[in-house]
Write an enzyme that holds these catalytic residues in place. Sequence first.
Site, PDB file in Angstrom:
ATOM      1  N   GLU A 106      39.349  41.165  46.332  1.00  0.00           N
ATOM      2  CA  GLU A 106      38.902  40.268  45.279  1.00  0.00           C
ATOM      3  C   GLU A 106      38.847  38.836  45.779  1.00  0.00           C
ATOM      4  O   GLU A 106      39.616  38.448  46.658  1.00  0.00           O
ATOM      5  CB  GLU A 106      39.896  40.316  44.121  1.00  0.00           C
ATOM      6  CG  GLU A 106      40.036  41.691  43.536  1.00  0.00           C
ATOM      7  CD  GLU A 106      41.059  41.726  42.416  1.00  0.00           C
ATOM      8  OE1 GLU A 106      41.164  42.777  41.778  1.00  0.00           O
ATOM      9  OE2 GLU A 106      41.743  40.712  42.198  1.00  0.00           O
ATOM     10  N   CYS A 119      39.835  31.171  45.722  1.00  0.00           N
ATOM     11  CA  CYS A 119      41.073  31.914  45.981  1.00  0.00           C
ATOM     12  C   CYS A 119      40.654  33.211  46.668  1.00  0.00           C
ATOM     13  O   CYS A 119      39.934  34.026  46.078  1.00  0.00           O
ATOM     14  CB  CYS A 119      41.790  32.192  44.658  1.00  0.00           C
ATOM     15  SG  CYS A 119      43.258  33.207  44.872  1.00  0.00           S
ATOM     16  N   CYS A 126      47.719  45.167  50.039  1.00  0.00           N
ATOM     17  CA  CYS A 126      48.777  44.321  50.594  1.00  0.00           C
ATOM     18  C   CYS A 126      49.964  45.179  51.013  1.00  0.00           C
ATOM     19  O   CYS A 126      50.378  46.070  50.271  1.00  0.00           O
ATOM     20  CB  CYS A 126      49.215  43.284  49.565  1.00  0.00           C
ATOM     21  SG  CYS A 126      50.454  42.157  50.234  1.00  0.00           S
ATOM     22  N   CYS A 130      54.737  43.620  46.118  1.00  0.00           N
ATOM     23  CA  CYS A 130      55.547  42.945  45.091  1.00  0.00           C
ATOM     24  C   CYS A 130      55.404  43.696  43.763  1.00  0.00           C
ATOM     25  O   CYS A 130      54.316  44.144  43.406  1.00  0.00           O
ATOM     26  CB  CYS A 130      55.097  41.499  44.926  1.00  0.00           C
ATOM     27  SG  CYS A 130      55.312  40.534  46.419  1.00  0.00           S
ATOM     28  N   CYS A 133      52.763  42.517  41.200  1.00  0.00           N
ATOM     29  CA  CYS A 133      51.424  42.209  41.694  1.00  0.00           C
ATOM     30  C   CYS A 133      50.533  43.437  41.698  1.00  0.00           C
ATOM     31  O   CYS A 133      50.889  44.469  42.254  1.00  0.00           O
ATOM     32  CB  CYS A 133      51.510  41.627  43.101  1.00  0.00           C
ATOM     33  SG  CYS A 133      49.908  41.339  43.831  1.00  0.00           S
ATOM     34  N   CYS A 347      46.135  38.145  40.596  1.00  0.00           N
ATOM     35  CA  CYS A 347      45.972  38.715  41.921  1.00  0.00           C
ATOM     36  C   CYS A 347      45.854  40.241  41.882  1.00  0.00           C
ATOM     37  O   CYS A 347      46.759  40.921  41.427  1.00  0.00           O
ATOM     38  CB  CYS A 347      47.209  38.290  42.711  1.00  0.00           C
ATOM     39  SG  CYS A 347      47.278  38.831  44.366  1.00  0.00           S
TER      40      CYS A 347
HETATM   41  S1  SF4 Z   1      51.980  38.831  45.445  1.00  0.00           S
HETATM   42 FE1  SF4 Z   1      50.650  40.609  45.819  1.00  0.00          FE
HETATM   43  S2  SF4 Z   1      49.237  39.941  47.419  1.00  0.00           S
HETATM   44 FE2  SF4 Z   1      50.958  38.480  47.395  1.00  0.00          FE
HETATM   45  S3  SF4 Z   1      52.419  39.271  48.920  1.00  0.00           S
HETATM   46 FE3  SF4 Z   1      53.024  40.171  46.937  1.00  0.00          FE
HETATM   47  S4  SF4 Z   1      51.936  42.162  46.844  1.00  0.00           S
HETATM   48 FE4  SF4 Z   1      50.983  40.934  48.428  1.00  0.00          FE
END
Ligand code: SF4
Length: 373
Positions: A106, A119, A126, A130, A133, A347
């Site tokens: 994205e 952005c 990823c 997280c 996220c 995100c």
């Molecule tokens: S917030 Fe999302 S994109 Fe950023 S490091 Fe954590 S999992 Fe990865």
Amino acid sequence: MSQPHPASSVSRQSLFGETPESLSESAVAAGWPRRLGAQVLKWVWGRGVLDPDAMTDLSAAQRAWLGEHYSASEGIEVAAQSASDGTRKLLLAWPDAGLDDSRRTECVLIPAEGRRTACISSQIGCPVGCRFCASGLGFDGNLTAGRIVEQVHRLGRLDGVGRISHVVFMGMGEPLANLPAVTAAIRILQAPWGGGISARRITVSTVGVPSAIRRFSNFELPVNLALSLHAPNDELRKRIIPWAEFATIAEILDACREWFDKSGREITLEYLLLGGFNDRPEHARELAAVAKRLRSNVNLIRWNEVKGMPFDRPSSEDVLHFQRILRDRGVNTHIRASRGRDIAAACGQLRHEKSVSLGLSAKSMPAPLPPSA
Ligand code: SF4
């Protein structure tokens, strides 16, 4: 710096990953004059022309060579959204990464206060995973420098946008886990012949890998570094950021201090306020103590609800109270405005929503990978 596509059925290079020097070298090797590199990139960056056939000062044979070996638009736009506040979001598929939903990235355009901020993503998915996220739907590899740069060029080509003024690496991925491509992309984005965006207007956001921060501190351009802290102590942080297992806050701050000593640039601590989890007054007091251990400012971000995620959006009163506690302790603190709330602007959220509609869920997320650095 040119980067070949990873194991690819697509053999063409991305023009967005080229510098005048690298493109000239290929041109000379193919028997063309050295000036061809700068000539082509002038069309791409100066005039926004991507089709070799429209580059009218090239000979027919040069245009054919260019079209055969280089591609300007690799990403396939599979979804686009516009919010009432002007925020616009694109979901891109990369042909050789496969066309299924998990292999998409994205990028978001955020217009505000005369700025046009892009952005962008640095990886497909990823590896950090997280808990808050939506990008944590697995990791499918790095983006090349060309594909990172392409996102900025694409956002600038959207109707009525024009030149991008700022770039933040806050989309999908951990940029410092893809450092060679990210630094190559930054060089192109800030080059006068390229994106023409001052390095001081480019921000790289990391979850905090000390060895990678130290390597990045040797980067020659004065970009900004943002640390995604999101919790004021290690215990709380480990509950939402799997990579917190690999480095304590104290170790990350040591690396950030080295980065500051070399760059002279203040670090931004990003703090995502998750209602009832890390937004209590005691967390603010702890965060103030962390922030004062290095030259930093704090960006508070109010959680945007994401379907299927177990967090609440904190109340405005709690956010303001949190900020007041930090300010009372002398910490320079801002609340980042929520943008694009009527679209999937968090995100990884657009990809996440597409995945939810396909029956994927947080439960089916693969385990996060450890940092390779
Ligand atoms: S917030 Fe999302 S994109 Fe950023 S490091 Fe954590 S999992 Fe990865």
